[in-house]
Motif scaffolding. Structure first.
Motif, PDB file in Angstrom:
ATOM      1  N   ARG A  48       0.933 -10.437  -2.457  1.00  0.00           N
ATOM      2  CA  ARG A  48       1.214  -9.684  -3.681  1.00  0.00           C
ATOM      3  C   ARG A  48       2.716  -9.450  -3.796  1.00  0.00           C
ATOM      4  O   ARG A  48       3.391  -9.229  -2.792  1.00  0.00           O
ATOM      5  CB  ARG A  48       0.481  -8.341  -3.672  1.00  0.00           C
ATOM      6  CG  ARG A  48      -1.034  -8.441  -3.595  1.00  0.00           C
ATOM      7  CD  ARG A  48      -1.667  -7.058  -3.562  1.00  0.00           C
ATOM      8  NE  ARG A  48      -3.124  -7.115  -3.556  1.00  0.00           N
ATOM      9  CZ  ARG A  48      -3.868  -7.184  -2.457  1.00  0.00           C
ATOM     10  NH1 ARG A  48      -3.273  -7.194  -1.255  1.00  0.00           N
ATOM     11  NH2 ARG A  48      -5.191  -7.252  -2.529  1.00  0.00           N
ATOM     12  N   TYR A  49       3.217  -9.482  -5.034  1.00  0.00           N
ATOM     13  CA  TYR A  49       4.632  -9.186  -5.227  1.00  0.00           C
ATOM     14  C   TYR A  49       4.841  -8.455  -6.542  1.00  0.00           C
ATOM     15  O   TYR A  49       4.029  -8.531  -7.467  1.00  0.00           O
ATOM     16  CB  TYR A  49       5.475 -10.472  -5.206  1.00  0.00           C
ATOM     17  CG  TYR A  49       5.193 -11.419  -6.350  1.00  0.00           C
ATOM     18  CD1 TYR A  49       5.768 -11.224  -7.610  1.00  0.00           C
ATOM     19  CD2 TYR A  49       4.356 -12.506  -6.184  1.00  0.00           C
ATOM     20  CE1 TYR A  49       5.510 -12.089  -8.652  1.00  0.00           C
ATOM     21  CE2 TYR A  49       4.099 -13.384  -7.229  1.00  0.00           C
ATOM     22  CZ  TYR A  49       4.673 -13.160  -8.460  1.00  0.00           C
ATOM     23  OH  TYR A  49       4.411 -14.005  -9.503  1.00  0.00           O
ATOM     24  N   SER A  50       5.949  -7.729  -6.602  1.00  0.00           N
ATOM     25  CA  SER A  50       6.362  -7.029  -7.810  1.00  0.00           C
ATOM     26  C   SER A  50       7.879  -7.133  -7.910  1.00  0.00           C
ATOM     27  O   SER A  50       8.597  -6.721  -6.987  1.00  0.00           O
ATOM     28  CB  SER A  50       5.928  -5.560  -7.755  1.00  0.00           C
ATOM     29  OG  SER A  50       6.460  -4.833  -8.841  1.00  0.00           O
ATOM     30  N   TYR A  66       4.493  -8.726 -11.809  1.00  0.00           N
ATOM     31  CA  TYR A  66       3.528  -8.585 -10.710  1.00  0.00           C
ATOM     32  C   TYR A  66       2.527  -9.722 -10.751  1.00  0.00           C
ATOM     33  O   TYR A  66       2.053 -10.125 -11.816  1.00  0.00           O
ATOM     34  CB  TYR A  66       2.770  -7.259 -10.811  1.00  0.00           C
ATOM     35  CG  TYR A  66       1.630  -7.157  -9.809  1.00  0.00           C
ATOM     36  CD1 TYR A  66       1.864  -6.667  -8.524  1.00  0.00           C
ATOM     37  CD2 TYR A  66       0.345  -7.592 -10.133  1.00  0.00           C
ATOM     38  CE1 TYR A  66       0.838  -6.600  -7.590  1.00  0.00           C
ATOM     39  CE2 TYR A  66      -0.684  -7.522  -9.204  1.00  0.00           C
ATOM     40  CZ  TYR A  66      -0.432  -7.032  -7.933  1.00  0.00           C
ATOM     41  OH  TYR A  66      -1.443  -6.985  -7.013  1.00  0.00           O
ATOM     42  N   SER A  98      10.646  -4.968   1.092  1.00  0.00           N
ATOM     43  CA  SER A  98      11.284  -4.694  -0.191  1.00  0.00           C
ATOM     44  C   SER A  98      12.748  -5.107  -0.113  1.00  0.00           C
ATOM     45  O   SER A  98      13.251  -5.495   0.947  1.00  0.00           O
ATOM     46  CB  SER A  98      11.168  -3.211  -0.559  1.00  0.00           C
ATOM     47  OG  SER A  98      11.859  -2.411   0.387  1.00  0.00           O
ATOM     48  N   GLU A 157      -0.430 -12.028  -7.757  1.00  0.00           N
ATOM     49  CA  GLU A 157      -0.926 -12.198  -6.399  1.00  0.00           C
ATOM     50  C   GLU A 157      -1.639 -13.526  -6.288  1.00  0.00           C
ATOM     51  O   GLU A 157      -2.033 -14.136  -7.285  1.00  0.00           O
ATOM     52  CB  GLU A 157      -1.868 -11.056  -6.009  1.00  0.00           C
ATOM     53  CG  GLU A 157      -3.145 -10.984  -6.823  1.00  0.00           C
ATOM     54  CD  GLU A 157      -4.038  -9.831  -6.387  1.00  0.00           C
ATOM     55  OE1 GLU A 157      -5.135 -10.118  -5.864  1.00  0.00           O
ATOM     56  OE2 GLU A 157      -3.625  -8.657  -6.549  1.00  0.00           O
ATOM     57  N   GLY A 216       6.996  -6.741  -1.826  1.00  0.00           N
ATOM     58  CA  GLY A 216       6.018  -7.762  -1.497  1.00  0.00           C
ATOM     59  C   GLY A 216       5.159  -7.359  -0.314  1.00  0.00           C
ATOM     60  O   GLY A 216       5.578  -6.575   0.542  1.00  0.00           O
ATOM     61  N   SER A 217       3.942  -7.878  -0.283  1.00  0.00           N
ATOM     62  CA  SER A 217       3.055  -7.616   0.851  1.00  0.00           C
ATOM     63  C   SER A 217       2.145  -8.812   1.079  1.00  0.00           C
ATOM     64  O   SER A 217       1.838  -9.573   0.142  1.00  0.00           O
ATOM     65  CB  SER A 217       2.211  -6.356   0.615  1.00  0.00           C
ATOM     66  OG  SER A 217       1.322  -6.541  -0.458  1.00  0.00           O
ATOM     67  N   LEU A 244       9.060 -16.583  -1.762  1.00  0.00           N
ATOM     68  CA  LEU A 244       8.859 -16.303  -3.176  1.00  0.00           C
ATOM     69  C   LEU A 244      10.071 -16.831  -3.933  1.00  0.00           C
ATOM     70  O   LEU A 244      11.220 -16.521  -3.586  1.00  0.00           O
ATOM     71  CB  LEU A 244       8.701 -14.800  -3.398  1.00  0.00           C
ATOM     72  CG  LEU A 244       8.309 -14.338  -4.796  1.00  0.00           C
ATOM     73  CD1 LEU A 244       6.920 -14.870  -5.168  1.00  0.00           C
ATOM     74  CD2 LEU A 244       8.340 -12.816  -4.897  1.00  0.00           C
ATOM     75  N   TRP A 254      14.843 -10.363   0.942  1.00  0.00           N
ATOM     76  CA  TRP A 254      14.293  -9.093   1.413  1.00  0.00           C
ATOM     77  C   TRP A 254      15.248  -8.481   2.435  1.00  0.00           C
ATOM     78  O   TRP A 254      15.772  -9.187   3.296  1.00  0.00           O
ATOM     79  CB  TRP A 254      12.925  -9.315   2.058  1.00  0.00           C
ATOM     80  CG  TRP A 254      12.037 -10.197   1.229  1.00  0.00           C
ATOM     81  CD1 TRP A 254      11.915 -11.558   1.309  1.00  0.00           C
ATOM     82  CD2 TRP A 254      11.181  -9.787   0.159  1.00  0.00           C
ATOM     83  NE1 TRP A 254      11.038 -12.015   0.366  1.00  0.00           N
ATOM     84  CE2 TRP A 254      10.558 -10.955  -0.360  1.00  0.00           C
ATOM     85  CE3 TRP A 254      10.856  -8.553  -0.399  1.00  0.00           C
ATOM     86  CZ2 TRP A 254       9.657 -10.914  -1.422  1.00  0.00           C
ATOM     87  CZ3 TRP A 254       9.956  -8.506  -1.443  1.00  0.00           C
ATOM     88  CH2 TRP A 254       9.371  -9.676  -1.941  1.00  0.00           C
ATOM     89  N   ALA A 292      12.679  -5.965  -5.435  1.00  0.00           N
ATOM     90  CA  ALA A 292      11.483  -6.738  -5.083  1.00  0.00           C
ATOM     91  C   ALA A 292      10.635  -5.945  -4.101  1.00  0.00           C
ATOM     92  O   ALA A 292      11.162  -5.284  -3.200  1.00  0.00           O
ATOM     93  CB  ALA A 292      11.872  -8.080  -4.476  1.00  0.00           C
TER      94      ALA A 292
END
Length: 219
Positions: A106-108, A156, A61, A158, A210-211, A171, A79, A208
């Protein structure tokens, strides 16, 4: 799970022996009884016991506002906090794979618009500084509600694709109107906020999240 071994089978005789046949049946019966007693444990193990497995993954994050470098200018998402990770390394702008495989990314992003008109933000993935095909998503942010009362959108998405050892996942994002809260300049940027206690208690808002999760070995 307790292990077991079969008992030695009786050695055959030169001529048929009812006693020897009886001994053989008893040994086989004992073995299959032991096997039957273990079957439920084996079924449980293969059905639901994944607690001892470790899969490559990473979660990160960021706790800062992120500003686009200009209008319609690709800008890398950064990040500053590693939440969890195994089999990946994290730099400020990229995650690097230590194991090949198929992964889901995945990201938000907490997008904010302080301008008095709607604007777009586009987000996509890059691997080794090359855009990933079909990974872009457009988010349209409505105009601010009023002066000093901005509009928010959670961006969001993915994607799932193959990754090789040493691949760097980044990203990127861009907007048609880059905002800056410190100048200040109205427009779109990625917003963060500290935890609050009033008017209600809530955790911090990362700019942010992300995973990257392991899906399977390479085909």
């Amino acid at each position: 799970m307790e292990k077991f071994r079969h008992s030695p089978l009786p050695r055959p005789r030169a001529e048929y022996s009812e006693e020897q046949m009886f001994q053989l049946i008893r040994v086989l019966e004992l073995y299959f009884n032991q096997l039957d007693s273990q079957t439920p444990l084996q079924a449980e193990y293969f059905r639901g016991r994944g607690d001892t497995l470790t899969f490559p993954h990473i979660a990160a994050s960021d706790s800062t506002d992120q500003i686009a470098t200009g209008n319609d200018t690709p800008t890398v998402v950064t990040w500053d906090t590693l939440e969890s990770g195994s089999g990946w390394t994290l730099a400020s702008n990229a995650a690097t794979a230590q194991y090949a495989g198929v992964y889901t990314i995945r990201y938000s992003l907490q997008l904010i618009n302080t301008a008095n008109a709607e604007h777009d933000a586009t987000v996509w993935l890059r691997v080794n500084n090359v855009d990933v095909a079909n990974s872009a998503t457009i988010f349209t942010l409505p105009a601010r509600k009023s002066n000093g009362d901005p509009a928010y959108v959670c961006g969001y998405s993915e994607a799932t694709f193959s990754v090789d050892v040493g691949d760097e996942i980044e990203l990127y994002w861009a907007t048609d109107l880059a905002g800056n809260p410190t100048t200040p300049t109205d427009g779109v940027y990625i917003f963060h906020d500290a935890a609050q206690v009033s008017p209600f208690a809530r955790p911090a808002i990362p700019s942010a999240i992300g995973s990257i999760s392991f899906v399977s070995a390479l085909p």
